[in-house]
Design a protein around this motif. Sequence first.
Motif, PDB file in Angstrom:
ATOM      1  N   TYR A  24       1.232  -1.376  -0.006  1.00 27.52           N
ATOM      2  CA  TYR A  24      -0.323   0.239   0.549  1.00 27.52           C
ATOM      3  C   TYR A  24       1.035   1.488  -0.444  1.00 27.52           C
ATOM      4  O   TYR A  24       0.345   2.154  -0.823  1.00 27.52           O
ATOM      5  CB  TYR A  24      -0.857  -0.015   0.918  1.00 27.52           C
ATOM      6  CG  TYR A  24      -1.786   1.130   1.454  1.00 27.52           C
ATOM      7  CD1 TYR A  24      -1.441   2.017   2.437  1.00 27.52           C
ATOM      8  CD2 TYR A  24      -2.874   1.807   0.815  1.00 27.52           C
ATOM      9  CE1 TYR A  24      -2.175   3.699   2.450  1.00 27.52           C
ATOM     10  CE2 TYR A  24      -3.450   2.824   0.298  1.00 27.52           C
ATOM     11  CZ  TYR A  24      -3.009   3.800   1.377  1.00 27.52           C
ATOM     12  OH  TYR A  24      -3.803   4.903   1.401  1.00 27.52           O
ATOM     13  N   VAL A  25       1.732   1.140   1.012  1.00 21.41           N
ATOM     14  CA  VAL A  25       3.149   2.347   0.809  1.00 21.41           C
ATOM     15  C   VAL A  25       3.429   2.282  -1.085  1.00 21.41           C
ATOM     16  O   VAL A  25       3.645   4.076  -1.218  1.00 21.41           O
ATOM     17  CB  VAL A  25       3.955   2.635   1.436  1.00 21.41           C
ATOM     18  CG1 VAL A  25       5.045   3.436   1.547  1.00 21.41           C
ATOM     19  CG2 VAL A  25       3.486   1.949   3.204  1.00 21.41           C
ATOM     20  N   LYS A  26       3.599   1.598  -1.071  1.00 18.95           N
ATOM     21  CA  LYS A  26       4.628   1.824  -2.492  1.00 18.95           C
ATOM     22  C   LYS A  26       3.548   1.983  -3.661  1.00 18.95           C
ATOM     23  O   LYS A  26       3.974   2.874  -4.332  1.00 18.95           O
ATOM     24  CB  LYS A  26       4.938   0.275  -2.621  1.00 18.95           C
ATOM     25  CG  LYS A  26       5.830  -0.115  -1.518  1.00 18.95           C
ATOM     26  CD  LYS A  26       6.753  -1.799  -2.626  1.00 18.95           C
ATOM     27  CE  LYS A  26       7.344  -2.070  -1.976  1.00 18.95           C
ATOM     28  NZ  LYS A  26       8.320  -3.484  -1.848  1.00 18.95           N
ATOM     29  N   LEU A  27       2.264   2.012  -3.035  1.00 18.23           N
ATOM     30  CA  LEU A  27       1.528   1.932  -4.487  1.00 18.23           C
ATOM     31  C   LEU A  27       0.773   3.870  -3.832  1.00 18.23           C
ATOM     32  O   LEU A  27       0.425   4.468  -4.720  1.00 18.23           O
ATOM     33  CB  LEU A  27      -0.148   1.311  -3.963  1.00 18.23           C
ATOM     34  CG  LEU A  27      -1.260   1.845  -4.837  1.00 18.23           C
ATOM     35  CD1 LEU A  27      -1.099   1.058  -6.150  1.00 18.23           C
ATOM     36  CD2 LEU A  27      -2.925   1.121  -4.765  1.00 18.23           C
ATOM     37  N   SER A  28       0.571   4.434  -2.847  1.00 13.59           N
ATOM     38  CA  SER A  28       0.852   5.507  -2.480  1.00 13.59           C
ATOM     39  C   SER A  28       1.578   6.191  -3.483  1.00 13.59           C
ATOM     40  O   SER A  28       1.820   7.685  -2.947  1.00 13.59           O
ATOM     41  CB  SER A  28       0.262   5.751  -1.114  1.00 13.59           C
ATOM     42  OG  SER A  28       1.687   5.345  -0.513  1.00 13.59           O
ATOM     43  N   MET A  29       2.986   5.669  -3.342  1.00 12.68           N
ATOM     44  CA  MET A  29       3.919   7.192  -3.717  1.00 12.68           C
ATOM     45  C   MET A  29       4.057   7.278  -5.160  1.00 12.68           C
ATOM     46  O   MET A  29       4.715   8.109  -5.538  1.00 12.68           O
ATOM     47  CB  MET A  29       5.255   5.668  -3.510  1.00 12.68           C
ATOM     48  CG  MET A  29       6.117   6.268  -2.653  1.00 12.68           C
ATOM     49  SD  MET A  29       6.404   7.118  -1.842  1.00 12.68           S
ATOM     50  CE  MET A  29       4.964   8.078  -0.506  1.00 12.68           C
ATOM     51  N   ASN A  30       3.198   6.410  -5.828  1.00 11.33           N
ATOM     52  CA  ASN A  30       2.792   6.448  -7.482  1.00 11.33           C
ATOM     53  C   ASN A  30       2.560   8.043  -7.678  1.00 11.33           C
ATOM     54  O   ASN A  30       0.870   8.810  -6.863  1.00 11.33           O
ATOM     55  CB  ASN A  30       1.526   5.760  -7.284  1.00 11.33           C
ATOM     56  CG  ASN A  30       1.396   5.616  -9.173  1.00 11.33           C
ATOM     57  OD1 ASN A  30       1.524   6.612  -9.396  1.00 11.33           O
ATOM     58  ND2 ASN A  30       0.229   5.113  -9.812  1.00 11.33           N
ATOM     59  N   PRO A  31       2.728   8.748  -7.951  1.00  8.39           N
ATOM     60  CA  PRO A  31       2.119  10.433  -8.025  1.00  8.39           C
ATOM     61  C   PRO A  31       0.393   9.993  -9.134  1.00  8.39           C
ATOM     62  O   PRO A  31      -0.001  11.665  -8.434  1.00  8.39           O
ATOM     63  CB  PRO A  31       2.635  10.904  -9.105  1.00  8.39           C
ATOM     64  CG  PRO A  31       3.732   9.849  -9.470  1.00  8.39           C
ATOM     65  CD  PRO A  31       3.934   8.992  -8.952  1.00  8.39           C
ATOM     66  N   PHE A  32       0.570   9.210  -9.092  1.00  8.61           N
ATOM     67  CA  PHE A  32      -1.145   9.487 -10.448  1.00  8.61           C
ATOM     68  C   PHE A  32      -2.253   9.162  -9.380  1.00  8.61           C
ATOM     69  O   PHE A  32      -3.135   8.709  -9.258  1.00  8.61           O
ATOM     70  CB  PHE A  32      -1.277   8.917 -11.421  1.00  8.61           C
ATOM     71  CG  PHE A  32      -0.101   9.442 -12.106  1.00  8.61           C
ATOM     72  CD1 PHE A  32       1.166   8.389 -13.214  1.00  8.61           C
ATOM     73  CD2 PHE A  32      -0.336  10.360 -13.095  1.00  8.61           C
ATOM     74  CE1 PHE A  32       1.643   9.340 -13.295  1.00  8.61           C
ATOM     75  CE2 PHE A  32       0.357  11.487 -13.438  1.00  8.61           C
ATOM     76  CZ  PHE A  32       1.580  10.985 -14.235  1.00  8.61           C
ATOM     77  N   TYR A  33      -0.949   7.826  -7.945  1.00  6.82           N
ATOM     78  CA  TYR A  33      -2.863   7.512  -6.946  1.00  6.82           C
ATOM     79  C   TYR A  33      -2.874   8.316  -6.210  1.00  6.82           C
ATOM     80  O   TYR A  33      -2.425   9.149  -5.093  1.00  6.82           O
ATOM     81  CB  TYR A  33      -2.095   5.867  -6.273  1.00  6.82           C
ATOM     82  CG  TYR A  33      -2.905   5.483  -5.327  1.00  6.82           C
ATOM     83  CD1 TYR A  33      -3.218   5.978  -4.210  1.00  6.82           C
ATOM     84  CD2 TYR A  33      -4.517   5.325  -5.507  1.00  6.82           C
ATOM     85  CE1 TYR A  33      -3.504   5.412  -3.021  1.00  6.82           C
ATOM     86  CE2 TYR A  33      -5.098   5.239  -4.522  1.00  6.82           C
ATOM     87  CZ  TYR A  33      -4.874   5.085  -3.671  1.00  6.82           C
ATOM     88  OH  TYR A  33      -5.954   4.138  -2.636  1.00  6.82           O
ATOM     89  N   LYS A  34      -4.013   9.077  -6.075  1.00  9.50           N
ATOM     90  CA  LYS A  34      -5.101   9.767  -5.256  1.00  9.50           C
ATOM     91  C   LYS A  34      -5.063   8.932  -3.731  1.00  9.50           C
ATOM     92  O   LYS A  34      -5.523   7.962  -3.513  1.00  9.50           O
ATOM     93  CB  LYS A  34      -6.158  10.764  -5.703  1.00  9.50           C
ATOM     94  CG  LYS A  34      -6.430  11.698  -5.381  1.00  9.50           C
ATOM     95  CD  LYS A  34      -6.734  12.761  -6.136  1.00  9.50           C
ATOM     96  CE  LYS A  34      -7.276  14.587  -4.940  1.00  9.50           C
ATOM     97  NZ  LYS A  34      -8.780  14.323  -4.602  1.00  9.50           N
TER      98      LYS A  34
END
Lengths: 216, 139
Positions: free
Chosen positions: B106-116
Amino acid sequence: MSRAAASNILDRPLGRSGGRGGSSSEGSAVSLSAFAYVYSELVQYHQGRAASISELERRLESAGYGVGLKVLELVAYRTKETKRETRLMSILHFVSSSVWKALFGKSADSLERSIDHADEFMIVDYEPITSTFVSVPPDLGQLSADAYVSGIIAGVLDGAGFSARVTAHSVNVEEGEYAKPQGGNVVTGLPARKDKAVFLVKFSQEVLARDAALER
Amino acid sequence: MSSPILFVIVGKNEPLFEAEIDTYTGTTGGNDLSTRQNYFVLHSALDLVEKSAWTTNSMYLRVVDKVNHQQVSTFLTAGNIKFMLLHGGKGEEVVRSFFNEVYGYYVKLSMNPFYKYDTPITSLAFENRVRAAARSYLS
């Protein structure tokens, strides 16, 4: 231009306890000039689209807000993987030390509580990098280019469940308040700054009520 | 008969991710009625999660609710995103390890700038990894 097997972001290491995937000796440091260039473009972009000073500040703050939400998760994961902050003072300490270290390489210079209002706190930074290379023209008056950082702080606090209004102010530094060598800023070679950035954090009433209830 | 495991990620207002995992086959399964019932049980446990969220500062909240023979375990991230697992009595340690692994994703996913933040998670890669983690820890 070929790319070695593009790895999914879910597979890349996040780094733990300060160790990161960066290649510089300090960990993942980005050059100050690169940041300053990108930031100046960001400010110019918004300035072209904002009609007033407060709108420009609002735009900078909302730009920083998204960063704050993500920084909260990342820094919490890297520093203390099993604990979250539930108390007001501890989230403020978290912001002024862990978040500041992760973003700027040092802790915030001070964290104070306002005497007049029980719900206001101030985080002080003597040399914020967002305004180090910015000189505000007289017709923009009170604008603080550090509004981006106040957006980051607001994002961190909101994400953790402590909704707050954060604003950035430039306050003159008193004589002798701040011990730095007379030669000025060692890193950038600029003369010592005459003003410090003060981030005023005003928590909403329900946050204070909840914190007071937890006190018991 | 294996009781399927239901894993839901809940944000501030709405569920962000749902996966029903049948640990024997690793795919979605189960009939409609028990699925709906399971979702209901999980969502009703949300109140209990809210209540205990502020009394402890650890992320792993253990079992917050027991219904029939099923238990709801919860994990809270630093940003108050709730990971909830409905299961039929798995050991604490395995559930905790599963949560930690999903937390990393989840933390890695939230590092995606396109994931709000606080929006539904649609990444297929994330879903595959969650299922793989469930298979390895929870079966």
